[in-house]
Design a protein around this motif. Structure first.
Motif, mmCIF file in Angstrom:
data_model
loop_
_atom_site.group_PDB
_atom_site.id
_atom_site.type_symbol
_atom_site.label_atom_id
_atom_site.label_comp_id
_atom_site.label_asym_id
_atom_site.label_seq_id
_atom_site.Cartn_x
_atom_site.Cartn_y
_atom_site.Cartn_z
ATOM 1 N N ARG A 1 0.839 -1.202 0.000
ATOM 2 C CA ARG A 1 0.000 0.000 0.000
ATOM 3 C C ARG A 1 0.869 1.245 0.000
ATOM 4 O O ARG A 1 1.960 1.257 0.536
ATOM 5 N N PHE A 2 0.347 2.315 -0.591
ATOM 6 C CA PHE A 2 1.096 3.566 -0.661
ATOM 7 C C PHE A 2 0.127 4.737 -0.769
ATOM 8 O O PHE A 2 -1.010 4.591 -1.221
ATOM 9 N N GLY A 3 0.583 5.889 -0.333
ATOM 10 C CA GLY A 3 -0.207 7.108 -0.411
ATOM 11 C C GLY A 3 0.404 8.069 -1.409
ATOM 12 O O GLY A 3 1.618 8.203 -1.494
ATOM 13 N N VAL A 4 -0.451 8.721 -2.194
ATOM 14 C CA VAL A 4 -0.001 9.700 -3.182
ATOM 15 C C VAL A 4 -0.679 11.029 -2.887
ATOM 16 O O VAL A 4 -1.907 11.086 -2.733
ATOM 17 N N ALA A 5 0.109 12.098 -2.782
ATOM 18 C CA ALA A 5 -0.414 13.458 -2.672
ATOM 19 C C ALA A 5 -0.397 14.053 -4.078
ATOM 20 O O ALA A 5 0.659 14.170 -4.696
ATOM 21 N N PHE A 6 -1.593 14.401 -4.601
ATOM 22 C CA PHE A 6 -1.679 14.958 -5.946
ATOM 23 C C PHE A 6 -1.107 16.374 -5.964
ATOM 24 O O PHE A 6 -1.228 17.117 -4.984
ATOM 25 N N ASP A 7 -0.516 16.762 -7.094
ATOM 26 C CA ASP A 7 0.013 18.116 -7.253
ATOM 27 C C ASP A 7 -1.107 19.151 -7.250
ATOM 28 O O ASP A 7 -0.948 20.237 -6.709
ATOM 29 N N GLU A 8 -2.210 18.818 -7.897
ATOM 30 C CA GLU A 8 -3.385 19.697 -7.933
ATOM 31 C C GLU A 8 -4.594 18.887 -7.516
ATOM 32 O O GLU A 8 -4.675 17.695 -7.800
#
Length: 135
Positions: A85-92
């Motif tokens: 599992r992993f978390g991604v912070a979107f740029d926008e």
């Protein structure tokens, strides 16, 4: 024994700054540094980011392209990794409701909300900034 969820409910404190929904949909993720594309499950999705799960060689800090249904390609940064599992912070920020709509929905959705993702906003200035001293 109390769980973290029980603790948040018990104290009335919400630890997330952006609301998110649990769901199950698939997305394609490409790690910029590797160029490989992997199919992953999207477990949580908000306007500012997502939690993905799948077999993909990914590390904290990697830049990624995420292809979401009804949204298209979204750029982001891997914030954390634990097992598969992993978390991604979107740029926008995106319109996460568009990804939840059926494919080919006749509803018109906006891909991006035009706001900088909450994860990428600078912290607010201190409340008593006039009382700070230079060192």
């Amino acid at each position: 024994m109390k769980t973290i969820g029980d603790l948040a409910t018990m104290t009335g404190v919400e630890t997330r700054s952006v609301s998110r929904d649990s769901l199950f949909l698939l997305a394609n993720v490409r790690v910029e540094q590797k160029g490989e594309q992997a199919r992953v499950r999207v477990r949580n999705l908000s306007d500012g980011g997502m939690m993905g799960e799948g077999v993909v060689q990914i590390s904290r800090g990697n830049r990624v392209e995420v292809e979401l249904r009804n949204i298209g390609t979204v750029m982001g940064t891997v914030a954390w990794v634990q097992d598969q599992r992993f978390g991604v912070a979107f740029d926008e920020e995106i319109n996460s409701n568009a990804a939840r709509a059926p494919s080919g929905s006749s509803e018109q959705h906006t891909q991006f909300s035009g706001h900088v993702s909450h994860a990428h906003r600078p912290p607010p200035p201190p409340a008593n900034s006039g009382k700070l001293r230079k060192i």
